[in-house]
Scaffold this active site. Structure first.
Site, PDB file in Angstrom:
ATOM      1  NE  ARG A   1      55.536  15.620  16.327  1.00 54.34           N
ATOM      2  CZ  ARG A   1      56.157  16.418  17.186  1.00 54.34           C
ATOM      3  NH1 ARG A   1      57.473  16.447  17.203  1.00 54.34           N
ATOM      4  NH2 ARG A   1      55.485  17.184  18.019  1.00 54.34           N
TER       5      ARG A   1
ATOM      6  NE  ARG B   1      47.124  11.929   5.233  1.00 55.72           N
ATOM      7  CZ  ARG B   1      46.447  11.591   6.306  1.00 55.72           C
ATOM      8  NH1 ARG B   1      45.139  11.806   6.345  1.00 55.72           N
ATOM      9  NH2 ARG B   1      47.041  11.031   7.336  1.00 55.72           N
TER      10      ARG B   1
ATOM     11  NE  ARG C   1      50.963  24.847  27.395  1.00 50.01           N
ATOM     12  CZ  ARG C   1      50.551  26.054  27.754  1.00 50.01           C
ATOM     13  NH1 ARG C   1      51.276  26.783  28.581  1.00 50.01           N
ATOM     14  NH2 ARG C   1      49.388  26.530  27.314  1.00 50.01           N
TER      15      ARG C   1
ATOM     16  NE  ARG D   1      41.821  17.194  22.204  1.00 49.75           N
ATOM     17  CZ  ARG D   1      42.478  16.057  21.962  1.00 49.75           C
ATOM     18  NH1 ARG D   1      42.681  15.675  20.718  1.00 49.75           N
ATOM     19  NH2 ARG D   1      42.924  15.311  22.947  1.00 49.75           N
TER      20      ARG D   1
ATOM     21  CD  GLU E   1      41.352  17.673  25.336  1.00 53.80           C
ATOM     22  OE1 GLU E   1      42.468  18.084  24.970  1.00 53.80           O
ATOM     23  OE2 GLU E   1      40.954  16.503  25.170  1.00 53.80           O
TER      24      GLU E   1
ATOM     25  CE1 TYR F   1      51.725  13.274  23.440  1.00 53.46           C
ATOM     26  CE2 TYR F   1      52.386  12.349  21.335  1.00 53.46           C
ATOM     27  CZ  TYR F   1      51.408  12.645  22.250  1.00 53.46           C
ATOM     28  OH  TYR F   1      50.105  12.307  22.005  1.00 53.46           O
TER      29      TYR F   1
END
Length: 384
Positions: A174, A178, A250, A280, A301, A349
């Site tokens: 996913r 690029r 999680r 993060r 986090e 999700y």
């Protein structure tokens, strides 16, 4: 409770959209939520100290290519354009994410054009892996060991609490690479943030005379008596009292701190190195770039295993969880008069736009089933 058409457990997007759709069809519904607020994990509120709009349970960025869903949310509030751009700190440098031409050139100290960069990455990748069996093998086949080690290995270990070799390859599929300088995190044509936050949007969806809202109300067995149907957006295993065991999730811990001025210059800074304990830092005033604030609110986090009293965030869906999920799905499908919806109800999700799409389809399917005199299925989308 007097007779009503539906009882909906959960006042997040799933429950609110189903409630509104049924109410607009002339039905009378009750929505309950154990929390003292609507919007579930999308809940936003103004910080008392700085007036910054805070995403209390972590950032949510609305993005979609579904025109009906985009039109739907814009019925209930003003969305301002917001293009999500993510940075990552790795090995003492800051890079753009997702991996793009700028990231590749910076990392390797090159000035590649698109074709040169693609050829270089192909040369780094492992050519002896035909069918990747796990996350790490997928990374080796996809981008090679250098970019994998810098941007994905440590971050993934922290996020999921296990070796990337124990995770399915599909997770990495996913993540885009690029070979252009496009650093927009999402490719959808519609991206934005609600001007007054998600709480106001969900509250507006629930604002209908056919909807009764009861906050701070835990579901209790038998509460659905007197209702024509029950829509459950809580944990699937929770509905059954965790009789077969708990599905794995999680959860996140947030460490709040404030700064004067601008702390990091962007909304999200990932930390790819494994020796940094958090995944993060988010700086919430950057999620509303049209506002101006002297102070700033940030959160580190930390990801960890979800315990019984924690808020579930990310379904794990590894081999053992999928076996247990199949058993719970079978139990759910044996019931009548109950439909399981949303991220927790289907143990998947889901982005917000998909959640809304599925809620619309579920409610419309329920109305059609009623009109045809047929039962509404336990799931509108197969969780397996």
């Amino acid at each position: 409770m007097t007779h009503k058409d539906a009882l909906i457990v959960g006042a997040g997007f799933s429950g609110a959209v189903i409630a509104r759709t049924l109410a607009e069809a002339g039905q009378s519904v009750t929505v309950i939520d154990a929390r003292p607020h609507v919007a579930g994990n999308c809940y936003t509120e103004r910080d008392a100290e700085t007036d910054v709009m805070i995403h209390v349970y972590g950032p949510h960025i609305f993005h979609t290519g579904d025109e009906e869903v985009w039109d739907y949310v814009n019925r209930f509030g003003v969305f301002r354009r917001y293009d999500h751009r993510v940075k990552t700190t790795s090995q003492g440098a800051v890079y753009l994410m997702p991996v793009n031409l700028h990231t590749i050139n910076q990392f390797y100290g090159k000035t590649f054009g698109p074709a040169e960069a693609a050829a270089h990455i192909a040369a780094q990748a492992s050519s002896d892996i035909d069918e990747p069996a796990n996350f790490e093998e997928q990374a080796m086949k996809f981008i090679g060991p250098d970019l994998y080690g810098a941007f994905f290995k440590g971050y993934t270990e922290k996020q999921w609490g296990c070796s990337p070799r124990d995770l399915p390859a599909s997770i990495l599929k996913r993540l885009p690479v690029r070979f252009s300088y496009n650093d927009s995190y999402f490719a959808h044509p519609h991206q934005g943030m609600p001007e007054e936050g998600y709480t106001a949007i969900v509250a507006a969806i629930l604002d209908h005379p056919g909807i009764e809202l009861r906050l701070g109300t835990e579901y209790e067995a038998g509460m659905e008596e007197g209702f024509g149907h029950l829509f459950w957006s809580g944990p699937l295993d929770g509905y059954f009292g965790y009789a077969l065991g708990r599905l794995g999730y999680r959860t996140l811990d947030f460490e709040r701190f404030t700064e004067e001025g601008d702390y990091q210059g962007c909304a999200v800074m990932n930390y790819g190195d494994s020796d940094v304990p958090f995944t993060r830092i988010t700086e919430h005033k950057h999620f509303a770039p049209w506002e101006s604030h002297e102070g700033s609110v940030c959160y580190r986090e930390f990801s960890r295993e979800c315990g019984p009293d924690d808020i579930p965030y990310y379904p794990i869906r590894m081999v053992e969880e999928k076996k247990l999920l199949a058993d719970y799905v079978a139990k759910a499908q044996a019931l009548e008069g109950v439909t399981f919806v949303g991220r927790l109800g289907s143990y998947r999700y889901l982005d917000m736009d998909v959640t809304i799409r599925e809620a619309l389809d579920c409610a419309r399917g329920h109305l059609a089933a009623q009109a045809a005199g047929s039962p509404t299925p336990a799931f509108s989308v197969d969780p397996l």
